[in-house]
Design a protein around this motif. Structure first.
Motif, short mmCIF file in Angstrom:
data_model
loop_
_atom_site.label_atom_id
_atom_site.label_comp_id
_atom_site.label_asym_id
_atom_site.label_seq_id
_atom_site.Cartn_x
_atom_site.Cartn_y
_atom_site.Cartn_z
N LYS A 365 0.87 -1.18 0.00
CA LYS A 365 0.00 0.00 0.00
C LYS A 365 0.90 1.23 0.00
N ARG A 366 0.65 2.11 -0.95
CA ARG A 366 1.49 3.30 -1.10
C ARG A 366 0.58 4.52 -1.21
N ASN A 367 0.77 5.44 -0.27
CA ASN A 367 -0.07 6.64 -0.23
C ASN A 367 -1.56 6.30 -0.18
N GLY A 368 -1.88 5.25 0.55
CA GLY A 368 -3.27 4.86 0.73
C GLY A 368 -3.86 4.02 -0.39
N ALA A 369 -3.09 3.78 -1.46
CA ALA A 369 -3.58 3.01 -2.61
C ALA A 369 -2.86 1.66 -2.68
N ILE A 370 -3.60 0.62 -3.06
CA ILE A 370 -3.04 -0.72 -3.17
C ILE A 370 -2.35 -0.86 -4.53
N ILE A 371 -1.09 -1.34 -4.53
CA ILE A 371 -0.35 -1.55 -5.77
C ILE A 371 -0.86 -2.82 -6.44
N GLU A 372 -1.29 -2.72 -7.68
CA GLU A 372 -1.87 -3.84 -8.40
C GLU A 372 -0.88 -4.48 -9.39
N THR A 373 0.27 -3.84 -9.62
CA THR A 373 1.23 -4.37 -10.59
C THR A 373 2.04 -5.50 -9.95
N GLU A 374 3.03 -6.01 -10.68
CA GLU A 374 3.87 -7.10 -10.16
C GLU A 374 4.65 -6.60 -8.94
N LEU A 375 4.35 -7.17 -7.81
CA LEU A 375 4.87 -6.64 -6.55
C LEU A 375 6.38 -6.76 -6.43
N MET A 376 6.94 -7.88 -6.88
CA MET A 376 8.35 -8.16 -6.64
C MET A 376 9.28 -7.17 -7.33
N GLN A 377 8.78 -6.48 -8.36
CA GLN A 377 9.63 -5.55 -9.10
C GLN A 377 9.48 -4.11 -8.61
N GLU A 378 8.56 -3.88 -7.69
CA GLU A 378 8.35 -2.53 -7.17
C GLU A 378 9.51 -2.11 -6.27
#
Length: 616
Positions: A365-378
């Motif tokens: 969760k970043r700035n209140g929003a859930i990251i929907e992309t490939e997590l491992m590359q974030e």
């Protein structure tokens, strides 16, 4: 005259002064009770009333060791989930009937409290009661006091249920070489328990039903985290079929994470007609036929249906209910990086939380929003909140290491965590062995408890760290520190003096009247000091009274033990009352209003029933 003053009278007067000061300090509650007990030991040593071995006699007392071992046994029940299995049964059976809830709650608490600390039982059932109250939309005031009352009554069910029982048994053995059996208290305790249930069914109307102001502010749960992070959209359960090419290979050799972006979180395996969830060390586990894999898919473009067909896997249902069912072992928690961690800016895959801590990242969760992309590359950023999943005990271990990450608030399921859940049958077996050894007197009680603890350790129900942490040192020190009072009163002639005065006062009274006097004395003393300290002070007086009257001391010590456990009248009479006071939003007068009449009822039942079961 001077010699007499400096000898018997001086020592007795000084002992009584110490007792008054100790009670005053207990009432003030500005100094911890265990510290007061240590000051008592210091006072007796400096004054010369007791010798050094007499002052520290409690440290070598077998009953102190027994009480400490029983704390460890209670921890074994918690860590294996046995205690929470009882609470879950209560939730299923209670349905929506408040009357049924109250009856089952008091029966469950009393039954469990007969074999472990009443304080521990209340700690276990408090979140259960709060959950029931939320689901039934009733005030915790309606159930918190029945909870504490049942915990106190549980001390009247078995010999090991509460320290006062062990103390009066030890005093009886020391002075008369008689002893109480494991179930000596049980018939009286059952009668009082049934009386307590019927009493609370009537008396609860006087507790009111107004809701607490904080009732709507319930704690968040794993279910809330699953919904917020859309976990069911990215996690799957798959069953390994007999022709799968995964069979016989450890997970770490399959390369699922690097090749497909699939991370195996846990393995469910059926063994001996029951399912076992494996969370720790699964990388080296070989996959078997019919294993159920809980996997997290971090690659959004993966065709999971084709993947399953290729490797002969069958998708299984996954819902939030599944996580709730496994919440005693499998946990979730949010973590965030410390500002100066060297991992900032690195891809999530480079954090290696699985190899470092045994947990897996399943959401960001970043700035209140859930990251929907490939997590491992974030890349990891300062404001990121990571959702990790893993065994509760590994999460707890990670929490203690705050070098790179710190944890946010825990979900409410952490209260149900059972890190040794699979060992529950062995815990029950160990408890059964202990009870049998105690019931049949094969070995001393302390040895039976020691055998149980060693069995719990052997079967993996407890470890050294949890065993030592389970010891409630403040309670043990309080008992040890108050023991010198009984020794000093005996040595200075104080007990003989009190016995003589009581006998003169009640010389023409019936034997039942003496039991009433003992009960009232214990109840009144118990308003100011703990029930354990009350038993330490009154039990030698009770035995000496019986010896002077040439009757059996057993009914006298039984009355003392039951009266010591009848701490219903004030919120400071027992720790279990103190624990529920705030949660039930009770006033001091609530305990007086409910507790005083019930204490009188318990006294009447005890005084009438004890001589029947244990004749003079």
């Amino acid at each position: 005259m001077l010699a007499m003053l400096q000898g018997w009278n001086y020592s007795l007067i000084l002992t009584l002064i110490f007792l008054v000061i100790a009670i005053f300090l207990f009432l003030q509650n500005k100094i911890r009770m265990d510290v007061v007990a240590l000051l008592v030991m210091l006072a007796f040593s400096v004054s010369g009333i007791l010798t050094l071995p007499e002052v520290f006699a409690g440290f070598s007392d077998a009953n102190i060791i027994l009480i400490a071992l029983l704390f460890v046994v209670g921890e074994g029940l918690i860590r294996t989930g046995v205690a929470y299995s009882v609470s879950e049964w209560l939730l299923r059976r209670a349905k929506n009937s408040e009357t049924r809830v109250l009856i089952l709650l008091m029966l469950a608490v009393a039954g469990l409290g007969a074999f472990m600390s009443s304080t521990g039982v209340v700690a276990i059932f408090i979140p259960v009661v709060l959950l029931i109250c939320r689901k039934m939309h009733i005030s915790p005031r309606r159930l918190m006091m029945p909870l504490s009352m049942a915990a106190l009554i549980s001390g009247m069910l078995t010999l090991i249920a509460t320290p006062p029982n062990l103390i009066v048994n030890a005093e009886l053995l020391r002075l008369t070489h008689q002893r109480l059996s494991f179930f000596s208290f049980t018939p009286i305790g059952i009668v009082i328990l049934l009386l307590g249930i019927f009493y609370m069914l009537f008396a609860r109307r006087y507790l009111g039903d107004e809701l607490s102001q904080e009732e709507g502010n319930s704690h968040f749960s794993i279910h809330d985290l699953i919904a917020e992070y859309h976990i069911t959209d990215q996690m799957r359960r798959v069953v390994v079929r007999e022709n799968s090419d995964f069979i016989g290979h450890p997970i770490e050799e399959l390369g699922l994470r690097s090749l497909f972006g699939i991370n195996v979180i846990a393995i469910e395996r059926w063994k001996r007609l029951r399912s076992t969830l494996h969370v720790e060390g699964i990388g080296k586990m070989e996959i078997h036929t019919k294993d159920i894999l809980l996997v997290d898919i971090s690659h959004p473009d993966l065709d999971f249906t084709s993947f399953c067909q290729t490797h002969d896997l069958v998708p299984a249902e996954l819902s939030a209910v599944h996580f709730n069912q496994q919440s005693r072992l499998l946990g979730m928690v949010e973590i965030t990086p410390v500002p100066d961690t060297p991992y900032l800016g690195q891809p999530i895959s480079e954090l290696h939380l699985r190899s470092r801590y045994g947990v897996n990242i399943i959401g960001i969760k970043r700035n209140g929003a859930i990251i929907e992309t490939e997590l491992m590359q974030e890349p990891l950023q300062t404001e990121d909140i990571l959702l990790v999943v893993g065994a509760w005990k590994l999460i707890e271990k990670m929490r203690q290491n705050t070098k790179n990450f710190f944890m946010l608030d825990f979900p409410e399921e952490i209260e149900q965590a059972a890190p040794a859940l699979s060992q529950a049958p062995y815990a029950l077996f160990s408890i059964a062995v202990m009870v049998c050894l105690m019931v049949f007197g094969i070995v001393p009680n302390v040895i039976a408890a020691l055998i149980c603890c060693l069995m719990l350790a052997k079967f993996g129900c407890i470890d050294a760290k949890s065993a030592y942490q389970s010891l409630q040192w403040s309670s043990l020190i309080l008992i040890i520190g108050m023991m010198p009072f009984a020794i000093a009163l005996q040595k200075t002639g104080g007990i003989a003096f009190i016995v003589d005065k009581l006998l003169i006062f009640a010389s023409d009274w019936h034997m039942h009247a003496l039991l009433v006097i003992l009960f009232v004395t214990c109840a009144l003393v118990g308003l100011f000091i703990s029930n354990t300290a009350t038993a330490i002070l009154i039990s030698p007086i009770a035995v000496e009274m019986a010896i002077h009257l040439h009757v059996s001391p057993v009914p006298f010590v039984m009355v003392v033990a039951i009266a010591a456990s009848s701490a219903f009248m004030t919120p400071i009479s027992s720790p279990v009352n103190t624990m529920v006071m705030g949660l039930g939003n009770y006033k001091f007068s609530d305990f007086m209003k409910i507790g005083v009449p019930f204490t009188v009822l318990v006294m009447l039942v005890t005084v009438l029933l004890v001589p029947v079961l244990f004749p003079f």
